[in-house]
Design an enzyme around this catalytic site. Structure first.
Site, PDB file in Angstrom:
ATOM      1  NE  ARG A  92      26.909 -34.752  27.110  1.00  0.00           N
ATOM      2  CZ  ARG A  92      26.386 -35.355  26.037  1.00  0.00           C
ATOM      3  NH1 ARG A  92      26.375 -34.769  24.846  1.00  0.00           N
ATOM      4  NH2 ARG A  92      25.861 -36.556  26.151  1.00  0.00           N
ATOM      5  CG  HIS A  95      22.500 -35.247  25.610  1.00  0.00           C
ATOM      6  ND1 HIS A  95      22.910 -33.975  25.959  1.00  0.00           N
ATOM      7  CD2 HIS A  95      22.403 -35.932  26.787  1.00  0.00           C
ATOM      8  CE1 HIS A  95      23.047 -33.901  27.274  1.00  0.00           C
ATOM      9  NE2 HIS A  95      22.739 -35.070  27.806  1.00  0.00           N
ATOM     10  CG  HIS A  97      20.654 -39.436  29.244  1.00  0.00           C
ATOM     11  ND1 HIS A  97      21.893 -39.458  28.674  1.00  0.00           N
ATOM     12  CD2 HIS A  97      20.544 -38.228  29.847  1.00  0.00           C
ATOM     13  CE1 HIS A  97      22.514 -38.320  28.929  1.00  0.00           C
ATOM     14  NE2 HIS A  97      21.718 -37.542  29.638  1.00  0.00           N
ATOM     15  CD  GLU A 102      21.837 -35.054  32.798  1.00  0.00           C
ATOM     16  OE1 GLU A 102      21.757 -35.723  31.743  1.00  0.00           O
ATOM     17  OE2 GLU A 102      22.322 -33.910  32.826  1.00  0.00           O
ATOM     18  CG  HIS A 141      18.997 -33.012  28.763  1.00  0.00           C
ATOM     19  ND1 HIS A 141      18.415 -34.256  28.701  1.00  0.00           N
ATOM     20  CD2 HIS A 141      20.273 -33.220  29.190  1.00  0.00           C
ATOM     21  CE1 HIS A 141      19.291 -35.171  29.085  1.00  0.00           C
ATOM     22  NE2 HIS A 141      20.433 -34.581  29.390  1.00  0.00           N
ATOM     23  CD  GLU A 163      27.214 -37.813  29.619  1.00  0.00           C
ATOM     24  OE1 GLU A 163      26.108 -38.179  30.080  1.00  0.00           O
ATOM     25  OE2 GLU A 163      27.362 -36.766  28.967  1.00  0.00           O
TER      26      GLU A 163
HETATM   27 MN    MN Z   1      22.325 -35.562  29.859  1.00  0.00          MN
END
Ligand code: MN
Ligand code: MN
Length: 385
Positions: A92, A95, A97, A102, A141, A163
């Site tokens: 993943r 990125h 937010h 989170e 992260h 998300e």
């Molecule tokens: Mn995340």
């Protein structure tokens, strides 16, 4: 119809006139209290339940994700959740937010996170089943599955967070002028020539090398507060033959300032007793077993829903609720509260600490009727044999 107050007034006058309290009359008064229904009706539409298994699955070769935000689950204003699986090496990507912190719980497998803090400190850490991570709002992260692959639940302290609307590094880089990229990192822009255009989201990778990493290649590990908490390796917050609660708030995990999380295990026949949370909304993910919850929202409104594995529940701040095990195996629930300070008030504790004369008045019986009441908070309990 006479109100309760009118009847009390009438009996008080009667007592004054007669000079004595007529106990037969008092008993009669008690008998006219209408019986309370102990069977709340099941609503036509579940307000407090959502089946994340019905949510759109964003599938990529190295993993998938499905989410529950206020779009799918309108009541869940305080918390959004994501069910995510990564194949071995599945990444993943880097990125952040913009609008939510989170908090995650690892269900199965293992994964590695990397995180950079605004102070320029960083951490790289591995997670196994039962471990929790917390990333404050806006911190950069990534999550990469180790050789076993990984399945985890992500939660965000804002129900409007999606998300699928995160700030991903590929999306950013591939929308920036080449010259600016070159100036920004002092490297030729060709370093990104093979990068997927638009958002990669989840990419395939090699399973990462064992920790620790070299100091000059990602292994600085100098974050003042760790982002990892091994929840299921800690002493439970509560434990009895009726069940257990493992809980982590900012007290145990200082970086987790906006979220408290718990794993509640309710044994067959037992109930996570009636309670409410004065300072937080509650978001639930049912991991295994089957359960029932009734949410009480005052004005005579109470709604009951049944839950099974992968179902999500939500209880707005201050609303009364319980979770009962309705099956013959352990009920295991992930509970997330959108406040780093844990608070609850439970029915057993309230009754334990209220004088018997008052309970007798409030529930229209006698003080002696309360002599066997609980002495303290029961948390998870079952009927006395
Ligand atoms: Mn995340
Ligand atoms: Mn609760």
């Amino acid at each position: 119809m006479l109100s309760r107050r009118d009847i009390l007034k009438a009996s008080a006058l009667g007592a004054l006139a007669g000079g004595l309290i007529n106990t037969a009359e008092a008993d009669e008064y008690r008998n006219i209290v209408p019986p309370t229904s102990f069977e709340p009706e099941k609503g036509a539409k579940d307000l407090y339940k959502y089946q994340i298994s019905k949510s759109h699955k964003r599938s990529l070769p190295y993993g998938w994700a499905r989410e529950a935000t206020v779009t799918q689950f309108p009541i869940s204003e305080g918390v959004a959740g994501v069910d995510m699986t990564l194949e071995p090496g599945g990444l993943r990507e880097l990125h952040w937010h913009a609008i939510a912190a989170e908090w995650a719980f690892m269900l199965e497998g293992r994964a590695r996170i990397t995180i950079i803090d605004p102070e320029g400190t960083s951490e790289v850490a591995d997670f196994g089943p039962g471990d929790v991570w917390y990333f404050p709002k806006g911190y950069g992260h990534s999550i990469q599955a180790l050789e076993e692959g990984a399945h985890f639940i992500l939660t965000f302290d804002n129900g409007h967070f999606s998300e699928f609307g995160t700030f991903s590094i590929t999306d950013w880089i591939t929308h920036m002028p080449k010259e600016v990229l070159e100036k920004s990192i002092n490297m030729p822009a060709s370093i990104f020539s093979k990068t997927k255009q638009g958002e990669a989201y989840i990419v395939g990778g090699k399973t990462p090398p064992a920790l620790p990493l070299p100091k000059n290649d990602g292994g600085r590990d100098d974050s003042p507060l760790t982002h990892r908490y091994q929840l299921m390796k800690q002493k439970p917050f509560f434990e009895s033959d009726a069940g257990s609660v493992h809980l982590v708030s900012s007290k145990e995990f200082p970086i987790s300032k906006t979220i408290t999380g718990a794993i509640e295990i309710v044994k067959p026949g037992a109930v996570r007793e009636l309670h409410w949370h004065p300072n937080a909304n509650e978001w639930q993910y049912y991991i295994s077993g089957t359960g029932r919850m009734t949410v009480f929202s005052s004005h005579g409104h109470a709604q009951t829903s049944d839950f099974g594995p992968t179902d999500i529940g939500y209880v707005p701040q201050g609303f009364g609720h319980y979770i009962e095990n309705t099956g013959d195996e352990d009920l295991k629930v992930l509970v997330v509260l959108d406040n780093g300070i844990y608070q609850d008030i439970s029915l057993s504790d309230w009754i334990a600490k209220t004088p018997n004369y008052l309970l007798a008045d409030n529930f229209s019986n006698q003080a002696e009727d309360w002599k066997d009441k609980p002495k303290d908070k029961l948390v998870i309990s079952r009927k006395k044999k």
